[in-house]
Enzyme design. Structure first.
Site, short mmCIF file in Angstrom:
data_model
loop_
_atom_site.label_atom_id
_atom_site.label_comp_id
_atom_site.label_asym_id
_atom_site.label_seq_id
_atom_site.Cartn_x
_atom_site.Cartn_y
_atom_site.Cartn_z
N HIS A 7 35.42 46.30 49.34
CA HIS A 7 36.07 47.58 49.64
C HIS A 7 37.44 47.65 48.98
O HIS A 7 38.34 46.91 49.37
CB HIS A 7 36.20 47.73 51.16
CG HIS A 7 36.77 49.04 51.59
ND1 HIS A 7 37.88 49.13 52.41
CD2 HIS A 7 36.41 50.31 51.32
CE1 HIS A 7 38.15 50.39 52.64
NE2 HIS A 7 37.28 51.14 52.00
N GLU A 34 33.67 48.92 45.81
CA GLU A 34 33.86 50.35 46.09
C GLU A 34 35.29 50.63 45.68
O GLU A 34 36.18 49.81 45.91
CB GLU A 34 33.69 50.61 47.59
CG GLU A 34 33.89 52.05 48.04
CD GLU A 34 35.32 52.43 48.39
OE1 GLU A 34 35.55 53.60 48.69
OE2 GLU A 34 36.24 51.57 48.35
N ASP A 36 38.39 53.98 44.69
CA ASP A 36 38.79 55.38 44.91
C ASP A 36 39.42 55.98 43.66
O ASP A 36 40.18 55.30 42.96
CB ASP A 36 39.79 55.44 46.06
CG ASP A 36 39.30 54.69 47.27
OD1 ASP A 36 38.37 55.17 47.93
OD2 ASP A 36 39.84 53.59 47.55
N HIS A 49 43.93 54.59 46.16
CA HIS A 49 43.41 55.12 47.42
C HIS A 49 44.20 56.32 47.91
O HIS A 49 43.70 57.42 48.02
CB HIS A 49 43.37 54.03 48.50
CG HIS A 49 42.83 54.57 49.79
ND1 HIS A 49 43.64 55.08 50.79
CD2 HIS A 49 41.55 54.75 50.22
CE1 HIS A 49 42.88 55.53 51.77
NE2 HIS A 49 41.62 55.34 51.45
#
Ligand code: G3P
Ligand code: MG
Length: 254
Positions: A7, A34, A36, A49
């Site tokens: 993450h 993952e 952003d 993020h």
């Protein structure tokens, strides 16, 4: 497909969404990460993020109000520890270049944009194609309208609907909580990306699976929860601690 993704990288141990965090996730045995995405003032997709850079850099201000060159001046690593000093913000292009060579799979989360005509979808898809990653990418967002746009532009890319309590309220997507499998099926998306709390509902993964929808769940840092997820048929577990989850899942599988 059973995937373990870091993450924002191995973000428990390295500054989130940096090259260091991605390298560490891969070293720890994760299948990928993952991450952003926001657009800069000059329209470059970057890995970050928050909307502003105050938390995770030595700068201040909003990503969309700074050019990529301006953002590159700041240090995105030292806040997490001296050993990470000098980490720079990554462009999505740099990220895809790394992913193509080092990851089995990557989940790209598009952060919501206030501008209806934002080219974030087009620019992301363009880079996914440039690095031949179409069959190794899951594109997701809390902004389901943005995902519908992506689906129209690139029907072959995997699309996921993210949801959790606070975003459901902010983004006007509360309909998803009434019947998430039906909601995602109606949209024609490939994946549901719920916060792990939503998996407490009895039989929920089966309901998605029956409709041909994969489940990618976040954030799972406890080994027994990851084991339960995979036992129930979750396709992808997203964790801040890839070392812990990889070890636990390998122990069960071996
Ligand atoms: O994509 C899963 C998760 O990252 C969504 O929430 O706020 O950590 O980007 P957030
Ligand atoms: Mg995210």
């Amino acid at each position: 497909m059973s995937l373990i993704l870091g993450h924002r990288g191995a973000s428990a141990y390295a500054p989130d969404n940096t090259r260091a965090a991605f390298e560490l996730a891969v070293q720890m045995g994760a299948d990928g990460v993952e991450t952003d995405i926001h657009l800069t003032k000059d329209g470059i997709p970057v890995i970050q993020h928050n909307y502003e850079i105050d938390r995770n850099s030595n700068g201040k201000g909003y990503v969309e109000e700074m050019t990529f060159e301006e953002l590159k001046q700041f240090d995105f690593g030292a806040w997490k520890g001296e050993q990470f000093k000098g980490e720079r913000i990554m462009s999505l292009e740099e990220c895809m270049e790394f992913a193509e060579k080092n990851m089995k799979f990557i989940n790209l989360e598009l952060k919501q944009t206030m501008h209806v005509d934002s080219p974030i979808v087009e620019k992301t898809i363009e880079l996914v194609k440039k690095y031949h990653m179409l069959d190794r990418v899951l594109l997701s967002s809390f902004d389901h309208k943005l995902m519908q746009k992506a689906q129209l532009q690139c029907p072959e890319i995997l699309i996921g609907a993210l949801y959790d309590e606070s975003e459901v309220k902010q983004n006007n997507i509360s309909e998803i909580l009434k019947d998430a499998p039906q909601y995602v099926a109606d949209l024609g998306f490939d994946f549901a990306n719920p916060h792990v709390d939503y998996l407490c509902e009895e039989g929920i993964v089966d309901k998605f699976t029956e409709k041909g929808i994969g489940v990618a769940v976040w954030t799972v840092d406890k080994p027994y929860i990851a084991q339960q997820c995979f036992e129930r048929g979750v396709k992808c577990v997203i964790t801040n601690k890839p070392d812990v989850i990889v070890k636990a899942i390998r122990a069960v599988c071996d």
